[in-house]
Design a protein around this motif. Structure first.
Motif, short mmCIF file in Angstrom:
data_model
loop_
_atom_site.label_atom_id
_atom_site.label_comp_id
_atom_site.label_asym_id
_atom_site.label_seq_id
_atom_site.Cartn_x
_atom_site.Cartn_y
_atom_site.Cartn_z
N TYR A 1 -10.16 -6.61 4.84
CA TYR A 1 -10.92 -5.73 3.95
C TYR A 1 -12.41 -5.86 4.25
O TYR A 1 -12.88 -6.85 4.81
CB TYR A 1 -10.65 -6.07 2.48
N THR B 1 -16.59 -9.46 3.70
CA THR B 1 -15.44 -9.14 4.55
C THR B 1 -14.47 -10.31 4.50
O THR B 1 -14.84 -11.45 4.20
CB THR B 1 -15.87 -8.90 6.01
N ASN C 1 -3.80 -8.72 6.64
CA ASN C 1 -4.55 -7.86 5.71
C ASN C 1 -6.03 -8.12 5.94
O ASN C 1 -6.46 -9.27 6.02
CB ASN C 1 -4.16 -8.18 4.27
N SER D 1 0.84 -1.19 0.00
CA SER D 1 0.00 0.00 0.00
C SER D 1 0.88 1.24 0.00
O SER D 1 0.75 2.13 0.83
CB SER D 1 -0.92 -0.01 1.22
N THR E 1 -4.40 1.97 6.98
CA THR E 1 -5.82 1.67 6.77
C THR E 1 -6.39 2.68 5.78
O THR E 1 -6.16 3.89 5.94
CB THR E 1 -6.60 1.72 8.09
N GLU F 1 -16.30 -4.53 2.34
CA GLU F 1 -16.93 -3.86 1.21
C GLU F 1 -18.39 -3.56 1.55
O GLU F 1 -19.14 -4.45 1.96
CB GLU F 1 -16.85 -4.74 -0.04
N THR G 1 -9.99 3.87 3.66
CA THR G 1 -11.43 3.75 3.50
C THR G 1 -11.89 4.73 2.42
O THR G 1 -11.57 5.92 2.48
CB THR G 1 -12.17 4.07 4.82
N LEU H 1 -14.98 0.43 -0.56
CA LEU H 1 -13.96 -0.49 -0.09
C LEU H 1 -13.18 0.10 1.08
O LEU H 1 -12.78 1.25 1.05
CB LEU H 1 -12.99 -0.84 -1.22
N SER H 2 -12.97 -0.73 2.10
CA SER H 2 -12.10 -0.38 3.23
C SER H 2 -11.05 -1.47 3.38
O SER H 2 -11.38 -2.66 3.33
CB SER H 2 -12.91 -0.25 4.52
N GLN H 3 -9.79 -1.07 3.55
CA GLN H 3 -8.68 -2.01 3.67
C GLN H 3 -7.80 -1.65 4.85
O GLN H 3 -7.62 -0.47 5.16
CB GLN H 3 -7.82 -2.00 2.41
N GLY I 1 -9.89 -11.44 4.93
CA GLY I 1 -8.52 -11.06 5.19
C GLY I 1 -7.63 -12.28 5.27
O GLY I 1 -8.06 -13.41 5.07
#
Length: 448
Positions: free
Chosen positions: A172, A156, A170, A19, A227, A174, A229, A202-204, A158
């Motif tokens: 995530y 969801t 990791n 990232s 993180t 959605e 979002t 999307l949130s990671q 990871g």
């Protein structure tokens, strides 16, 4: 200590590289106000061709109709999940499209009051010589609708790994918003067009950490991560932009409004509309596009390693390769393919020989319309010594995965078990169990 530092380096590198955009732009100071991010990505047809006459539209309200609040892990929150300023966003999208002439209707009372003040002031100071106020524009089309759904955590997941106090993970999540937009004729009240658009949010979260005792009463701790979002407001703007775009394209295709350029340009809009409909029909939830991806025939080749489970101990993995030709049935889940190849088998200090192999297999592709799909197969074949002096009948079966780089080229990896009907493959017959050969490989399929 060197190993610890190496693990720390790998851990930090993982977090940065996965990232790097967000990691290298961390906010360490305040920033000045700026023009809002551009989410407008209207179709090239809309940008290139303008309407003969701009459509005057009024928007009274376009708001959040979900009634949902932001999800909170602990306690409750009174902040709404979706922005309440949908009307302002829609008016901005209409302006950016350059196809519409939006007029003020959300706060029409304020406008009418101000016009009344102007008339009263002119009448008081200018008397009968006061100029009349120009008439207000009236809309031929009213746009209605709103954000009608906000679904959180539609998927969801990871992954993570931890070894001796060193770990990385990791995660995530959605979410999904849905927007409806309809055009209503002010002369008849008829709903001329109704469009529906959805957009995911999307949130990671990516993190890496180290927790290790490096010596007596010496503890090393390190942690890094990022993180991200996607802002809900930008997601709403993007969905509304798409709704306005689709309203224009479908409106031109149905003859509701006319672009400059005549019939040829209208035909281009109709083709674009058909393409959008086809894409929508073939795309499932989570953006899984369902289409026939593989042609009738395929040729491929791969390489890998083989290992024998026979009568000798200390077997090792040896190099091999094979070629195959595949035929796809009308149902894309099923195919039939033949293969020929060469591989070596080895037991340390006891046995080493080169073999030729061939086989016919029946394959079941689990997700034939996806780019990435696992598959299973089974079949029959033979294994022969290099000089073809002796051949052995076998049953084989395996599992694998294939990823399509394009609809013509796919890469695969598989694991296969070959069960022979003889115990003489390694020139040694001991016990009642027949020899088994395990093969693992990867390769490329070309469809035509």
């Amino acid at each position: 200590m060197k190993k610890i530092l190496l693990l720390l380096y790998v851990m930090v590198s993982f977090a940065i590289l996965t990232s790097c955009g967000a990691y290298f732009n961390q906010p360490y100071q305040q920033t000045k106000a700026r023009i809002g991010e551009s989410t407008s990505s209207f179709n090239s047809l809309i940008k290139e061709f303008q309407p003969k006459d701009k459509i005057i539209v009024g928007v009274y309200k376009f708001r959040d109709q979900t009634g949902q609040y932001k999800p909170a892990e602990n306690g409750s929150t009174f902040s709404t999940a979706v922005t309440q300023g949908g009307t302002s966003i829609l008016l901005k999208s209409l302006e950016e499209s350059k196809w519409f002439k939006p007029i003020e209707r959300e706060n029409i009372a304020n406008l009418l009051n101000e016009r009344q003040i102007i008339r009263s002031t002119r009448q008081e100071y200018e008397g009968n010589k006061s100029k009349k106020m120009p008439p207000l524009l009236f809309a031929g089309i009213i746009l209605e609708g709103g954000v009608i759904s906000y679904d959180s955590n539609i998927i969801t997941g990871g992954s993570g790994l931890r070894y001796f106090g060193v770990g990385a993970s990791n995660q995530y999540r959605e979410d999904r918003i849905t927007v409806y937009l309809r055009a209503v004729s002010t002369s008849s009240g008829e709903i001329l067009k109704n469009v529906y658009v959805s957009k995911t949010i999307l949130s990671q979260s990516i993190s890496a950490n180290l927790y290790r005792f490096v010596s007596l009463r010496r503890l090393l701790e390190a942690e890094t991560g990022v993180t991200k979002t996607e802002p809900t407001q930008l997601a709403v703007k993007s969905a509304i932009d798409k709704a306005v775009e689709q309203l224009i394209i479908e409106g031109v295709a149905d003859g509701l409004w006319v672009p400059q350029g005549g019939k040829n340009i209208v035909d281009l809009f109709k083709k674009e509309n058909e393409k959008e409909i086809k894409d929508a029909e073939s795309t499932l939830l989570h953006n899984r596009k369902q289409e026939k991806r593989r042609d009738r025939f395929a040729a491929g080749g791969g390489m890998g390693v083989s290992r024998i489970l026979g009568d000798y101990a200390n077997s090792t993995y040896q190099f091999g390769f094979d070629f195959k030709l595949k035929y796809m049935f009308d149902d894309p889940k099923f195919s039939f393919w033949g293969t020929i190849g060469r591989f070596e088998l080895n037991n340390k200090g006891s046995f080493h020989e080169v073999f030729l192999t061939s086989g016919l297999n029946f394959e079941y592709l689990i997700l034939p319309k996806d780019r990435f799909s696992p598959y299973v197969y089974t079949g029959i074949g033979s294994i022969s010594r290099k000089n073809l002096s002796q051949s052995f009948f076998k049953f084989q079966g395996g599992v694998g995965v294939e990823y399509l780089i394009t609809n013509k080229i796919g890469i695969y990896a598989n694991a296969e078990g070959n069960m022979l009907m003889s115990d003489d493959l390694d020139r040694q017959i001991v016990g009642e169990k027949n020899d088994v050969v395990w093969r693992f490989g990867a390769g490329v399929n070309v469809y035509f």
